[in-house]
Design an enzyme around this catalytic site. Structure first.
Site, PDB file in Angstrom:
ATOM      1  N   SER A 713       0.583  -1.170   0.170  1.00  0.00           N
ATOM      2  CA  SER A 713       0.110   0.136   0.120  1.00  0.00           C
ATOM      3  C   SER A 713       0.819   1.361  -0.130  1.00  0.00           C
ATOM      4  O   SER A 713       0.375   2.357  -0.164  1.00  0.00           O
ATOM      5  CB  SER A 713      -0.906   0.152   1.329  1.00  0.00           C
ATOM      6  OG  SER A 713       0.194  -0.265   2.156  1.00  0.00           O
ATOM      7  N   LYS A 756      -6.788   3.825   9.084  1.00  0.00           N
ATOM      8  CA  LYS A 756      -6.077   4.811   7.940  1.00  0.00           C
ATOM      9  C   LYS A 756      -6.396   5.924   8.015  1.00  0.00           C
ATOM     10  O   LYS A 756      -5.647   7.170   8.338  1.00  0.00           O
ATOM     11  CB  LYS A 756      -6.041   4.096   6.093  1.00  0.00           C
ATOM     12  CG  LYS A 756      -4.771   3.330   6.047  1.00  0.00           C
ATOM     13  CD  LYS A 756      -4.568   2.140   5.216  1.00  0.00           C
ATOM     14  CE  LYS A 756      -4.091   1.375   4.223  1.00  0.00           C
ATOM     15  NZ  LYS A 756      -3.291   0.480   3.350  1.00  0.00           N
TER      16      LYS A 756
END
Length: 811
Positions: A713, A756
């Site tokens: 990511s 996140k």
């Protein structure tokens, strides 16, 4: 041939008793004089079975073979010397020259005795060792040409040799002392031998070792080596004798104890009969009484009756009695088909969940849905739920609230670090100390067959090892199609676990066995935002800690502003566990002031935090300098929740080399390579001269190098940092991003979006760049979590350039 455990180490007890006048006790001078003679080159050879004759040693020999008798008769009449050689195989009646050892001893026949059973026994003394050079004849007996071993004078008695000889004497005397079948007079013979060479030969001759080993000692010409070899055999035999004595003493002690126990049990039985009571009968009567009220199946009832009958036939003193009694007590104490009645009131359940847990609306909604289904079905069969989330978000306490809402009993079992399959399935009852598995033990303790059973930390169960595979053993427990007949190894009969409401908790799904995960319904529990943490602290944590510290709610007051500063400056977590610890520190400090009668304000101020907790551990503005190109903020997921990470890129004069540091895993390194190659492939589009890459050495680093990092990511973040460095354009402040990249320039979706986003919000970021395919994940997040954030969605890597980079270049 005698074995070490079946005979004494020395074999000269008969000689001490009957032939002691034939044991010469040489001095060194006597030994030198005795063996400093000339011997003939040819000698008749007498084969010996299981015996090796050493120089100077006197031994009795029983002669039975015709050849040997003829040889002895002729030599004794002529007072001639003979050669004595051991034969390799004791079972050979008439050994050929090849079946004899080549090293032997010259012997003098001292006496010939005619025994009452018509056998002939001779007493011979060894003189000097020799080697057979050539066999001259085999009939009527063997005769050979020999070569005597060079005669060596007695070695000089230096300190080392003296110590060696003393050790041989000491070890020999110890063996004589510890062997009950050896006469004490044997020590007299050992202690009065002055000649060191003769002592070595005398002890070697009487060693109770194989003939081949004695022969090997005879063949050793160096007296030091021969002495060391003899000493090693003596020390080994000392250990054998000590072990033998220990075994005999232990057996004797055990027998005495058994006899004592038997007598005491008989006396106790008599006393009990006189008093009119028998514990055995009382225990059996109690088991029968408990069994009358049990709602078990016919299989369990038959097993119980069969095992009870077996117990009645057993002797109370038998070791198996306690095992059998424990087994039957376990069976009757288990809640067979004993259920608590569910009191499911959906409104009440919602109130209980809201009372104990602030936020978590989606999670509580899912739980209430499950409870509604259980009520509609009017069935006790329950689903298997897995609560997944970072530490400290209330997974375990949710299980307790569910039990209260349903009116069921609550059981918690920690699975963290579980490595033994027997903890799940139990041990076979045949083993000493056997017990059922922890599931059966827990049900026995709560006395209900349908509790709420929380399996804590299921993601930390050990895999396959020498104790079995605990995670595979859980498959039967958590499978609704199998657990209605769960068979514990200890019980050996089926127990119905299908009515138990299993709730497992985990920090991550990655370490859970796929087959096990497939049997559970997963409910994600994400972290809390600051506003939620403030409310949790006010409604739950502060009252709880005040109570635990002996203070009432009116003693101290925590303002929202103070709690916000505490959360922002002293905690950095998805849950509230660290927050609770810091609140406890503040309350303890205030409690000390109250006990010390120091005037302290009721309201805990922001200024009090630095005095009590020290300088802030975290600052909200921890972003790296945005004025420097090549530094970009990424978003990452960890088992503790979301986090931000920085990607730093720098360059120095070089030849196009590329370095990656920061304790990155293989996947993250691959993302860095893809980002760099894509940048080079699109250099012209970004107005980067092609020869630039050949002139510079590029270095990518992710700070906090002690922490391992991996995952795809961070790919888009690395590309943005590289683009910023090579274009010289500064990075927009307050922007964070996440996304996986491909070599074709695509941005792929990633997981952990809510965590996140919370991390970005927690650190004060305003703009978040995400892959377009993650838009659906953002829609599922409550609006309260998204306030103050601007989202940008991209499909192509090149799109991030305009979103993250300013047109302004660095100086």
């Amino acid at each position: 041939m005698k074995k070490l455990f079946e005979s004494d180490f020395f074999d000269f007890s008969d000689m001490i008793d009957r032939e002691s006048d034939f044991i010469p006790l040489y001095s060194n001078d006597d030994y030198d004089k005795e063996f400093d003679d000339n011997y003939p080159d040819e000698l008749p050879i007498l084969p010996l079975r299981n015996t090796v004759l050493f120089p100077g040693v006197v031994i009795p020999i029983t002669v039975g073979r015709e050849k040997s008798i003829e040889l002895i008769k002729e030599a004794y009449d002529k007072k001639a010397l003979i050669g004595v050689v051991a034969q390799k195989d004791a079972h050979t009646e008439d050994p050929s020259p090849e079946e004899l050892y080549t090293t032997g001893t010259i012997a003098h026949i001292m006496k010939v005795l005619k025994m009452p059973d018509d056998t002939t026994t001779i007493i011979i003394q060894g003189k000097r060792s020799f080697d057979i050079v050539e066999i001259l004849q085999t009939e009527p007996y063997h005769k050979a040409r020999i070569a005597c071993h060079p005669f060596k004078k007695q070695p000089k008695r230096d300190k080392a040799f003296n110590a060696l000889i003393d050790s041989i004497k000491d070890q020999s005397n110890q063996i004589i002392k510890k062997s009950p079948n050896l006469p004490p007079e044997a020590s007299f013979a050992i202690n009065n031998i002055e000649s060191s060479v003769f002592l070595i030969n005398f002890v070697a001759s009487n060693l109770n070792v194989k003939t081949s080993e004695k022969q090997r000692i005879l063949e050793i010409s160096d007296i030091y080596k021969r002495a060391n070899t003899v000493l090693s055999h003596l020390m080994r035999e000392i250990q054998v004798i000590e072990l033998k004595n220990q075994i005999q003493n232990k057996v004797k002690t055990d027998i005495n104890k058994q006899q004592r126990d038997y007598i005491l049990h008989q006396q106790l039985k008599t006393i009990q009969e006189e008093l009119g009571g028998n514990p055995n009968e009382q225990e059996i009567a109690e088991l029968k009484k408990k069994a009358k009220n049990k709602k078990w199946s016919k299989e369990v009832e038959d097993t119980f009756n069969k095992e009870l009958l077996k117990l009645q036939r057993m002797n109370v003193a038998a070791a198996e009695y306690s095992v059998q009694l424990n087994y039957l007590e376990t069976i009757v104490d288990l809640p067979w088909n004993e259920f608590t009645k569910d009191k499911i009131d959906i409104k009440k359940a919602q109130k209980v969940l809201d009372r104990d847990h602030y936020g978590l609306e989606r999670v509580k909604e899912r739980i209430v849905e499950h409870l509604a289904v259980i009520k509609l079905k009017n069935s006790l069969k329950s689903p298997i739920i897995c609560l997944v989330g970072p530490p400290g978000v209330g997974k375990t306490s949710l299980g307790k609230s569910i039990a209260e809402a349903m009116g069921r009993k609550y059981v918690r079992m920690s699975l963290g670090g579980l490595r033994d399959e027997a903890e799940i399935r139990g041990h076979r009852k045949t083993y000493v100390g056997a017990m059922p598995g922890r599931f059966i033990q827990s049900l026995k303790r709560v006395k209900s067959a349908n509790p709420v059973f929380v399996l804590d930390e299921i993601d930390k169960v050990g895999g396959a090892n020498f104790n079995g595979d605990p995670s595979s053993a859980l498959l039967e427990v958590l499978d609704p199609e199998q657990n209605n007949d769960f068979r514990d190894n200890f019980l050996e009969v089926g127990f119905d676990l299908s009515k138990v409401l299993f709730i497992s908790t985990a920090n991550t799904l990655s370490s859970i066995q796929p087959a096990l995960l497939d049997r559970m319904e997963v409910i994600d529990i994400t972290g809390y935002i600051i506003e939620e943490k403030i409310e949790i602290a006010r409604k739950h944590l502060v009252p709880k800690q005040l109570l635990e510290h002996g203070m009432d709610k009116s003693s101290l007051s925590f303002s929202k502003k103070m709690l916000q500063r505490l959360i922002e400056n002293y905690t950095r977590e998805s849950g509230v566990r660290s927050l609770e610890k810091n609140i406890a520190k503040v309350i303890r400090s205030k409690a000390k002031d109250i006990v010390s009668k120091v005037k302290t304000p009721k309201n805990v101020s922001v200024e009090d935090l630095s005095k009590i907790l020290g300088a802030p551990k975290f600052t909200k503005d921890i972003r790296l300098n945005p004025d420097v190109p090549g530094v970009v903020t990424g978003l990452a997921w960890t088992s503790s929740g979301g986090e931000i990470l920085f990607v730093e890129v720098s360059r120095s004069k070089g030849k196009g080399t590329f370095a990656i540091t920061g304790n990155m895993g293989d996947v993250m390194k691959e993302s860095a390579n893809i980002a760099f190659e894509y940048l080079k492939a699109h250099a012209e589009q970004l107005n980067i001269p092609m020869d630039t890459f050949e002139k510079w050495h590029v270095h990518i680093h992710v700070p906090e190098g002690a922490t391992p990092k991996d995952g795809p990511s961070v790919g888009i973040t690395m590309f943005a940092a590289l683009s910023s460095l090579f274009t010289g354009r500064k990075v927009k402040p307050m922007v964070a991003m996440t996304g996986e990249i491909t070599l074709r320039g695509k941005v792929l979706p990633v997981g952990g979006i809510k965590e996140k986003i919370l991390a970005a919000k927690r650190y004060g970021y305003k703009d978040v760049i995400l892959p377009t395919e993650n838009k659906k994940d953002v829609r599922e997040i409550k609006e309260i979590y998204l306030e103050g954030l601007q989202f940008h969605y991209i499909d192509e890597m090149i799109e991030v350039i305009d979103l993250i980079l300013l047109t302004q270049k660095s100086d």
